[in-house]
Design a protein around this motif. Structure first.
Motif, PDB file in Angstrom:
ATOM      1  N   LYS A  92      47.236  37.502 132.665  1.00  0.00           N
ATOM      2  CA  LYS A  92      46.330  36.645 131.906  1.00  0.00           C
ATOM      3  C   LYS A  92      46.919  36.227 130.570  1.00  0.00           C
ATOM      4  N   SER A  93      48.103  36.741 130.256  1.00  0.00           N
ATOM      5  CA  SER A  93      48.740  36.430 128.980  1.00  0.00           C
ATOM      6  C   SER A  93      50.181  36.005 129.207  1.00  0.00           C
ATOM      7  N   ASN A 100      52.413  35.518 126.971  1.00  0.00           N
ATOM      8  CA  ASN A 100      53.272  36.350 126.128  1.00  0.00           C
ATOM      9  C   ASN A 100      53.580  37.685 126.802  1.00  0.00           C
ATOM     10  N   SER A 101      52.592  38.258 127.487  1.00  0.00           N
ATOM     11  CA  SER A 101      52.813  39.498 128.223  1.00  0.00           C
ATOM     12  C   SER A 101      53.776  39.277 129.387  1.00  0.00           C
ATOM     13  N   THR A 161      41.903  32.414 130.524  1.00  0.00           N
ATOM     14  CA  THR A 161      42.885  33.411 130.106  1.00  0.00           C
ATOM     15  C   THR A 161      43.090  33.333 128.596  1.00  0.00           C
ATOM     16  N   GLN A 162      43.935  34.212 128.086  1.00  0.00           N
ATOM     17  CA  GLN A 162      44.264  34.188 126.662  1.00  0.00           C
ATOM     18  C   GLN A 162      44.892  32.859 126.248  1.00  0.00           C
ATOM     19  N   ASP A 163      45.453  32.153 127.224  1.00  0.00           N
ATOM     20  CA  ASP A 163      46.127  30.880 126.941  1.00  0.00           C
ATOM     21  C   ASP A 163      45.245  29.674 127.219  1.00  0.00           C
TER      22      ASP A 163
END
Length: 313
Positions: A78-79, A81-82, A114-116
């Motif tokens: 969901k990230s 960056n992750s 998502t986070q994005d």
């Protein structure tokens, strides 16, 4: 389900020296996939969000298989960056990567982003795996012969006529939860098609599959949204579902069977148990596959910067 088992665990060849990553490998068919790869001497990374749940799965595998060649790799799809950090963490180990199984997924969940800022089913099931795969691609190519396995579903046929309505992905009222899921499973097949084009001339074999209708926790979100009168029918339906052990067979076939290389099977869609399957017309649409790639690449660059793919050959 009436499927003939032309591929079983015993058909998996010795995988000594092979390195694999399985996303979402802490439960369900992902767990079985990891377990059997480790059993056949592969070094396997379970890429997953929850360290606690993954370490419990790792302990179960070590106890049963009596091998310790299985590790946790932090990955939250969901990230972005992750996802980027997970790829960098693996690449820093300077290991080869012979098998990537993009197994993780969510199904028919209530609308979230998502986070994005993209619908979570599309973000987890496609965009996250898209970025993860592309960042790992140089190592996968350098490790050839190698495999990329994208876990799709027969649900790819439950979609709008246009296939993927990119302009409506973030509209919570545009589609039902299951149609949103179907679009992500179509995306898995289209990604496989376009990626295969870009892998021409390499010994990287990329295929997708429908694992079967499996009795796993993946159904929980969908069933919880049903009316109370519908739920008993689901419980009856579970009598006809296959086990996670059987559900893992088709992705294990794609990941390990010598037939993939012997028959030069690329950009194929498989059904249980290692049989060639038939997709719908939208899944054969090469222009839609290209459009999906361009949409995904543009989205990732907007979130992580234009240079995110600068090291990818």
């Amino acid at each position: 389900m009436g499927y003939k088992k032309r591929f079983v665990f015993e058909n998996i060849p010795d995988l000594s020296g092979k390195v694999a990553i399985v996303t979402g490998g802490n439960n369900g068919i992902g767990f079985i996939t990891v377990r059997e790869l480790v059993r056949k001497n592969a070094h396997v990374f379970i890429a997953n969000r929850s360290k606690e749940k993954t370490e419990s799965a790792i302990e179960l595998i070590k106890k049963e298989i009596k091998k310790d060649t299985v590790e946790f790799l932090q990955l939250d799809l969901k990230s972005l960056n992750s996802v980027k950090k997970a790829a960098e963490t693996f690449l820093a180990r300077n290991l080869p990567l012979h098998i990537l199984v993009n197994n993780a997924g969510i199904m028919a969940t209530p609308f979230e982003t998502t986070q994005d800022g993209i619908q979570d089913q599309f973000g987890v099931n496609h965009i996250g795996h898209f970025l993860f795969t592309i960042l790992l691609l140089p190592t996968i190519k350098a490790s050839a012969p190698s495999r990329i396995v994208n876990v799709s579903s027969v649900a790819h046929k439950t979609i709008p006529p246009a296939g993927i309505e990119f302009d409506k992905l973030n509209d919570p009222n545009a589609h039902s939860t299951y149609i949103r899921y179907g679009q992500t499973k179509l995306a898995n097949i289209l990604f496989t098609t376009e990626l295969n084009k870009r892998l021409l001339g390499t010994n990287v074999y990329c295929n997708s599959l429908h694992p079967g209708v499996i009795k796993t926790d993946l159904w929980n979100s969908l069933v919880s949204s049903w009316s109370s009168w519908k739920k008993p029918f689901f419980h009856i339906g579970t009598l006809f579902m296959i086990s996670p052990e059987d559900g893992a067979l088709t992705q294990l076939y794609c990941a390990t069977s010598p037939e993939i290389e012997e028959k030069n099977l690329r950009a194929k869609y498989f059904v249980p148990y290692g049989e060639l399957g038939e997709t719908n017309a939208q899944a054969k649409d090469e222009e839609l596959a290209k459009q999906l790639w361009e949409f995904s690449e543009k989205f990732v660059k907007e979130k992580l910067g234009d240079d995110i793919f600068s090291t990818i050959g």
